[in-house]
Design an enzyme around this catalytic site. Structure first.
Site, PDB file in Angstrom:
ATOM      1  N   PRO A  81     -25.571 -14.859 -37.463  1.00  0.00           N
ATOM      2  CA  PRO A  81     -25.253 -15.544 -36.203  1.00  0.00           C
ATOM      3  C   PRO A  81     -26.523 -15.819 -35.395  1.00  0.00           C
ATOM      4  O   PRO A  81     -27.341 -14.924 -35.205  1.00  0.00           O
ATOM      5  CB  PRO A  81     -24.358 -14.545 -35.449  1.00  0.00           C
ATOM      6  CG  PRO A  81     -24.065 -13.443 -36.396  1.00  0.00           C
ATOM      7  CD  PRO A  81     -25.055 -13.494 -37.502  1.00  0.00           C
ATOM      8  N   GLU A  82     -26.694 -17.057 -34.987  1.00  0.00           N
ATOM      9  CA  GLU A  82     -27.827 -17.442 -34.153  1.00  0.00           C
ATOM     10  C   GLU A  82     -27.361 -17.493 -32.696  1.00  0.00           C
ATOM     11  O   GLU A  82     -26.180 -17.297 -32.410  1.00  0.00           O
ATOM     12  CB  GLU A  82     -28.353 -18.813 -34.599  1.00  0.00           C
ATOM     13  CG  GLU A  82     -28.833 -18.862 -36.042  1.00  0.00           C
ATOM     14  CD  GLU A  82     -30.207 -18.212 -36.237  1.00  0.00           C
ATOM     15  OE1 GLU A  82     -30.871 -17.891 -35.224  1.00  0.00           O
ATOM     16  OE2 GLU A  82     -30.608 -18.027 -37.388  1.00  0.00           O
TER      17      GLU A  82
END
Ligand SMILES: [Zn+2]
Length: 277
Positions: free
Chosen positions: A2-3
């Site tokens: 996840p960014e």
């Protein structure tokens, strides 16, 4: 992994399920993730009312009426499920489940367990080791070209590597660093300290734009996800340059396709026609 946009999307998805409500019950199904769960997690959180949520870099901060802020990092593979079915049976890799006063369950699931859940005392973020050396938020007003120029001053490392340095700017990540440099027409190999203020002006705008677009896309996928499964955390993006090695550049369409190089062990994708040092 996840960014920043995914983390922001997860936080926005959690807000309506948690803010304003009390946490009724904490079900810890193992002692730790990458770090141990706080020993006092049950005593602090059970009965605590959630006041609001914020995000710092890729950490979700859940503020309550207690003296500790609950901090969640999704690591490599963490996801959060909002479950309204009261008969839900915990699944493999459901490591901690918060049951809210209205019986909604907030489920943290993480097969690889690189995530983290810990407390920071109110007012102690400035001195906490996870937060004290962090650079500015890329979407904040205090991230702009003069600030970036000051932080890059004298740096001979590449601009790509510098953008991944959390002391320069937080939460940008490999994908969005590639995308922003591509849109700004700046070579990922340019020396970080050598880029003019005018070009950094363009770069900071592009950084904000790529992140905002991804957050907007996450918002729409969030609505789909909530209808489908209640699961927060992952969605498909379409990228302009990332992961497009050998394909035609969408900007210049020149005969030279998108190239991939490795910088500090991370893949960088770029167009050598559009992106200049
Ligand atoms: Zn090009």
């Amino acid at each position: 992994m996840p960014e920043l946009p995914e983390v922001e999307t997860v936080m926005r998805g959690l807000e309506p399920a948690m803010v304003g409500q009390k946490i009724a019950f904490v079900n810890k199904r193992r002692p730790d993730l990458r770090v141990p769960f706080p020993k006092n997690i049950k005593s602090v959180l059970e009965g605590a009312r959630v006041l609001n949520m914020t995000r710092r870099a890729k950490y979700i901060l859940i503020h309550t009426d207690q003296s500790h802020v609950l901090v969640i990092h999704l690591g490599m593979s963490g996801r959060i499920l909002i479950e309204t079915n009261r008969d839900y049976k915990p699944q493999k890799h459901d490591h901690i489940i918060l049951t809210m006063a209205d019986k909604t369950q907030i489920i943290y699931n993480d097969p690889r367990r690189f995530g983290m859940i810990f407390f920071v005392k109110n007012g102690e973020f400035e001195i906490h080791k996870a937060f004290k050396d962090m650079g500015p938020e890329p979407l904040g007003n205090d991230f702009n070209a003069p600030v970036l120029q000051a932080r890059l001053k004298g740096k001979t490392t590449s601009i790509k590597q510098a953008l991944l340095d959390q002391r320069v700017v937080v939460g940008l990540g490999n994908i969005y660093a590639c995308e922003a440099l591509y849109e700004a027409g700046i070579s990922p190999q340019a020396a970080a300290g050598s880029i003019s203020l005018a070009r950094l002006e363009v770069l900071t705008q592009k950084i904000k734009n790529v992140l905002k677009r991804a957050i907007d896309a996450g918002g729409s996928s969030l609505r789909d996800y909530r209808q489908a499964s209640g699961e927060l955390g992952y969605f498909q993006h379409s990228f302009l340059v990332y992961d497009r090695e050998g394909q035609v550049c969408k900007i210049c369409a020149s005969k030279k396709p998108i190239q991939r190089i490795v910088q500090s062990g991370r893949s960088t994708f770029f167009c050598s026609t559009c992106q200049k040092r």
